[in-house]
Design a protein around this motif. Structure first.
Motif, PDB file in Angstrom:
ATOM      1  N   GLN A   1       0.748  -1.032  -0.097  1.00  0.00           N
ATOM      2  CA  GLN A   1      -0.151  -0.085   0.089  1.00  0.00           C
ATOM      3  C   GLN A   1       0.912   1.359   0.167  1.00  0.00           C
ATOM      4  O   GLN A   1       1.985   1.446   0.820  1.00  0.00           O
ATOM      5  CB  GLN A   1      -0.880   0.120   1.179  1.00  0.00           C
ATOM      6  CG  GLN A   1      -1.873   1.063   1.261  1.00  0.00           C
ATOM      7  CD  GLN A   1      -3.071   0.734   0.184  1.00  0.00           C
ATOM      8  OE1 GLN A   1      -3.230  -0.376  -0.270  1.00  0.00           O
ATOM      9  NE2 GLN A   1      -3.696   1.776  -0.076  1.00  0.00           N
ATOM     10  N   VAL A   2       0.415   2.315  -0.858  1.00  0.00           N
ATOM     11  CA  VAL A   2       1.180   3.362  -0.839  1.00  0.00           C
ATOM     12  C   VAL A   2       0.203   4.624  -0.533  1.00  0.00           C
ATOM     13  O   VAL A   2      -0.825   4.824  -0.606  1.00  0.00           O
ATOM     14  CB  VAL A   2       1.518   3.703  -2.330  1.00  0.00           C
ATOM     15  CG1 VAL A   2       2.235   5.156  -2.439  1.00  0.00           C
ATOM     16  CG2 VAL A   2       2.657   2.678  -2.694  1.00  0.00           C
ATOM     17  N   GLN A   3       0.846   5.568   0.448  1.00  0.00           N
ATOM     18  CA  GLN A   3      -0.032   6.438   0.813  1.00  0.00           C
ATOM     19  C   GLN A   3       0.621   7.863   0.394  1.00  0.00           C
ATOM     20  O   GLN A   3       1.819   8.250   0.564  1.00  0.00           O
ATOM     21  CB  GLN A   3      -0.183   6.771   2.558  1.00  0.00           C
ATOM     22  CG  GLN A   3      -0.997   5.466   3.016  1.00  0.00           C
ATOM     23  CD  GLN A   3      -0.191   4.423   3.105  1.00  0.00           C
ATOM     24  OE1 GLN A   3       1.047   4.265   3.581  1.00  0.00           O
ATOM     25  NE2 GLN A   3      -0.688   3.199   2.726  1.00  0.00           N
ATOM     26  N   LEU A   4      -0.353   8.816  -0.094  1.00  0.00           N
ATOM     27  CA  LEU A   4       0.316  10.281  -0.685  1.00  0.00           C
ATOM     28  C   LEU A   4      -0.514  11.213  -0.044  1.00  0.00           C
ATOM     29  O   LEU A   4      -1.635  11.214   0.289  1.00  0.00           O
ATOM     30  CB  LEU A   4       0.122  10.132  -1.980  1.00  0.00           C
ATOM     31  CG  LEU A   4       0.928   9.258  -2.940  1.00  0.00           C
ATOM     32  CD1 LEU A   4       0.155   7.928  -3.188  1.00  0.00           C
ATOM     33  CD2 LEU A   4       0.816   9.936  -4.367  1.00  0.00           C
ATOM     34  N   VAL A   5       0.339  12.325   0.644  1.00  0.00           N
ATOM     35  CA  VAL A   5      -0.321  13.586   1.254  1.00  0.00           C
ATOM     36  C   VAL A   5       0.265  14.756   0.733  1.00  0.00           C
ATOM     37  O   VAL A   5       1.420  14.901   0.637  1.00  0.00           O
ATOM     38  CB  VAL A   5       0.091  13.317   2.647  1.00  0.00           C
ATOM     39  CG1 VAL A   5      -0.322  14.322   3.537  1.00  0.00           C
ATOM     40  CG2 VAL A   5      -0.651  11.949   3.366  1.00  0.00           C
ATOM     41  N   GLU A   6      -0.493  15.488   0.045  1.00  0.00           N
ATOM     42  CA  GLU A   6      -0.258  16.560  -0.586  1.00  0.00           C
ATOM     43  C   GLU A   6      -0.154  17.835   0.356  1.00  0.00           C
ATOM     44  O   GLU A   6      -0.777  17.843   1.483  1.00  0.00           O
ATOM     45  CB  GLU A   6      -1.231  17.150  -1.846  1.00  0.00           C
ATOM     46  CG  GLU A   6      -1.315  16.055  -2.675  1.00  0.00           C
ATOM     47  CD  GLU A   6      -2.408  15.120  -2.667  1.00  0.00           C
ATOM     48  OE1 GLU A   6      -2.778  14.694  -3.664  1.00  0.00           O
ATOM     49  OE2 GLU A   6      -2.832  15.004  -1.449  1.00  0.00           O
ATOM     50  N   SER A   7       0.705  18.805   0.309  1.00  0.00           N
ATOM     51  CA  SER A   7       0.808  20.152   0.988  1.00  0.00           C
ATOM     52  C   SER A   7       1.220  21.075   0.265  1.00  0.00           C
ATOM     53  O   SER A   7       1.668  20.836  -0.602  1.00  0.00           O
ATOM     54  CB  SER A   7       1.626  19.683   2.512  1.00  0.00           C
ATOM     55  OG  SER A   7       2.894  19.567   1.796  1.00  0.00           O
ATOM     56  N   GLY A   8       0.764  22.493   1.008  1.00  0.00           N
ATOM     57  CA  GLY A   8       1.498  23.524   0.134  1.00  0.00           C
ATOM     58  C   GLY A   8       0.549  24.351  -0.568  1.00  0.00           C
ATOM     59  O   GLY A   8       1.150  25.615  -1.221  1.00  0.00           O
ATOM     60  N   GLY A   9      -0.864  23.943  -0.703  1.00  0.00           N
ATOM     61  CA  GLY A   9      -1.645  24.693  -1.191  1.00  0.00           C
ATOM     62  C   GLY A   9      -2.177  26.099  -0.397  1.00  0.00           C
ATOM     63  O   GLY A   9      -1.521  26.197   0.674  1.00  0.00           O
ATOM     64  N   GLY A  10      -2.703  27.027  -1.279  1.00  0.00           N
ATOM     65  CA  GLY A  10      -3.384  28.109  -0.213  1.00  0.00           C
ATOM     66  C   GLY A  10      -3.604  29.236  -1.588  1.00  0.00           C
ATOM     67  O   GLY A  10      -4.213  28.821  -2.522  1.00  0.00           O
ATOM     68  N   LEU A  11      -3.908  30.339  -0.836  1.00  0.00           N
ATOM     69  CA  LEU A  11      -4.397  31.416  -1.695  1.00  0.00           C
ATOM     70  C   LEU A  11      -3.325  32.305  -2.133  1.00  0.00           C
ATOM     71  O   LEU A  11      -2.405  32.724  -1.210  1.00  0.00           O
ATOM     72  CB  LEU A  11      -5.382  32.330  -0.673  1.00  0.00           C
ATOM     73  CG  LEU A  11      -5.813  33.524  -1.454  1.00  0.00           C
ATOM     74  CD1 LEU A  11      -6.590  33.166  -2.539  1.00  0.00           C
ATOM     75  CD2 LEU A  11      -6.527  34.420  -0.405  1.00  0.00           C
ATOM     76  N   VAL A  12      -3.097  32.599  -3.369  1.00  0.00           N
ATOM     77  CA  VAL A  12      -1.831  33.356  -3.846  1.00  0.00           C
ATOM     78  C   VAL A  12      -2.545  34.322  -4.866  1.00  0.00           C
ATOM     79  O   VAL A  12      -3.519  34.142  -5.644  1.00  0.00           O
ATOM     80  CB  VAL A  12      -0.788  32.626  -4.544  1.00  0.00           C
ATOM     81  CG1 VAL A  12      -1.462  31.531  -5.531  1.00  0.00           C
ATOM     82  CG2 VAL A  12       0.261  33.505  -4.715  1.00  0.00           C
ATOM     83  N   GLN A  13      -1.917  35.441  -5.024  1.00  0.00           N
ATOM     84  CA  GLN A  13      -2.244  36.586  -6.099  1.00  0.00           C
ATOM     85  C   GLN A  13      -1.970  36.186  -7.449  1.00  0.00           C
ATOM     86  O   GLN A  13      -0.887  35.389  -7.414  1.00  0.00           O
ATOM     87  CB  GLN A  13      -1.915  37.600  -5.791  1.00  0.00           C
ATOM     88  CG  GLN A  13      -2.536  38.600  -4.589  1.00  0.00           C
ATOM     89  CD  GLN A  13      -2.062  39.952  -4.414  1.00  0.00           C
ATOM     90  OE1 GLN A  13      -1.195  40.470  -4.569  1.00  0.00           O
ATOM     91  NE2 GLN A  13      -3.125  40.782  -3.901  1.00  0.00           N
ATOM     92  N   ALA A  14      -2.642  36.442  -8.366  1.00  0.00           N
ATOM     93  CA  ALA A  14      -1.890  36.368  -9.797  1.00  0.00           C
ATOM     94  C   ALA A  14      -0.782  36.824  -9.959  1.00  0.00           C
ATOM     95  O   ALA A  14      -0.350  37.738  -9.497  1.00  0.00           O
ATOM     96  CB  ALA A  14      -2.937  36.872 -10.792  1.00  0.00           C
ATOM     97  N   GLY A  15       0.106  35.930 -10.566  1.00  0.00           N
ATOM     98  CA  GLY A  15       1.512  36.141 -10.921  1.00  0.00           C
ATOM     99  C   GLY A  15       2.363  35.717  -9.763  1.00  0.00           C
ATOM    100  O   GLY A  15       3.616  35.879  -9.920  1.00  0.00           O
ATOM    101  N   GLY A  16       1.904  35.142  -8.589  1.00  0.00           N
ATOM    102  CA  GLY A  16       2.420  34.759  -7.649  1.00  0.00           C
ATOM    103  C   GLY A  16       3.157  33.188  -7.836  1.00  0.00           C
ATOM    104  O   GLY A  16       2.678  32.676  -8.827  1.00  0.00           O
ATOM    105  N   SER A  17       3.663  32.713  -6.742  1.00  0.00           N
ATOM    106  CA  SER A  17       4.114  31.366  -6.864  1.00  0.00           C
ATOM    107  C   SER A  17       3.734  30.512  -5.746  1.00  0.00           C
ATOM    108  O   SER A  17       3.571  30.991  -4.594  1.00  0.00           O
ATOM    109  CB  SER A  17       5.721  31.225  -6.911  1.00  0.00           C
ATOM    110  OG  SER A  17       6.165  32.180  -8.089  1.00  0.00           O
ATOM    111  N   LEU A  18       3.713  29.053  -5.709  1.00  0.00           N
ATOM    112  CA  LEU A  18       3.417  28.210  -4.766  1.00  0.00           C
ATOM    113  C   LEU A  18       4.272  26.933  -5.266  1.00  0.00           C
ATOM    114  O   LEU A  18       4.729  26.613  -6.446  1.00  0.00           O
ATOM    115  CB  LEU A  18       1.960  27.706  -4.826  1.00  0.00           C
ATOM    116  CG  LEU A  18       1.245  28.855  -3.851  1.00  0.00           C
ATOM    117  CD1 LEU A  18      -0.425  28.161  -3.982  1.00  0.00           C
ATOM    118  CD2 LEU A  18       1.419  29.001  -2.543  1.00  0.00           C
ATOM    119  N   ARG A  19       4.769  26.354  -4.258  1.00  0.00           N
ATOM    120  CA  ARG A  19       5.350  24.994  -3.990  1.00  0.00           C
ATOM    121  C   ARG A  19       4.682  23.921  -3.597  1.00  0.00           C
ATOM    122  O   ARG A  19       4.203  23.943  -2.226  1.00  0.00           O
ATOM    123  CB  ARG A  19       6.934  24.948  -3.576  1.00  0.00           C
ATOM    124  CG  ARG A  19       7.390  23.593  -4.001  1.00  0.00           C
ATOM    125  CD  ARG A  19       8.989  23.421  -3.861  1.00  0.00           C
ATOM    126  NE  ARG A  19       9.043  23.500  -2.313  1.00  0.00           N
ATOM    127  CZ  ARG A  19      10.223  22.738  -1.807  1.00  0.00           C
ATOM    128  NH1 ARG A  19      11.240  22.475  -2.564  1.00  0.00           N
ATOM    129  NH2 ARG A  19      10.183  22.574  -0.347  1.00  0.00           N
TER     130      ARG A  19
END
Length: 123
Positions: free
Chosen positions: A1-19
């Motif tokens: 079994q493999v478990q995957l957990v995402e993180s790092g999302g959020g609210l950002v203004q246009a033109g911005g960056s996220l990882r």
């Protein structure tokens, strides 16, 4: 079994960056090709990017080329999606997925999925 957990999302203004990060536990991470997909409200899930098990090959949807970068650290069992020049139309829930043996743009080729992380880009 493999478990995957995402993180790092959020609210950002246009033109911005996220990882975004996707931590993988369970079976040997380095054996799996990894992909990122996204789903906006009322729309079908779409392919974003994929990376081979070694990290030596990557593949992007045309609309993400030059703005998004997928990478992986097999020592940390983590895959990343660096997103830049974000647009309001990038707003979606982003999912990571693990598949074997080859990376692919087709969601059916992936065996394991995370729960997703919300990315909202304001104009």
């Amino acid at each position: 079994q493999v478990q995957l957990v995402e993180s790092g999302g959020g609210l950002v203004q246009a033109g911005g960056s996220l990882r975004l990060s996707c931590a993988v536990s369970g079976r040997t991470f380095s054996r799996y090709a990894m992909g990122w997909f996204r789903q906006a409200p009322g729309k079908e899930r779409e392919f974003v990017a994929a990376i081979s098990w070694s990290g030596g090959s990557t593949y992007y949807a045309d609309s993400m080329k030059g703005r998004f970068t997928i990478s992986r650290d097999n020592a940390k069992n983590t895959v990343y999606l660096q997103m830049a020049s974000l647009k309001p139309e990038d707003t979606a829930v982003y999912y990571c997925a693990a598949g074997w043996p080859n990376y692919s743009s087709r969601s059916n080729d992936y065996d394991y999925w995370g729960q997703g992380t919300q990315v909202t880009v304001s104009s």
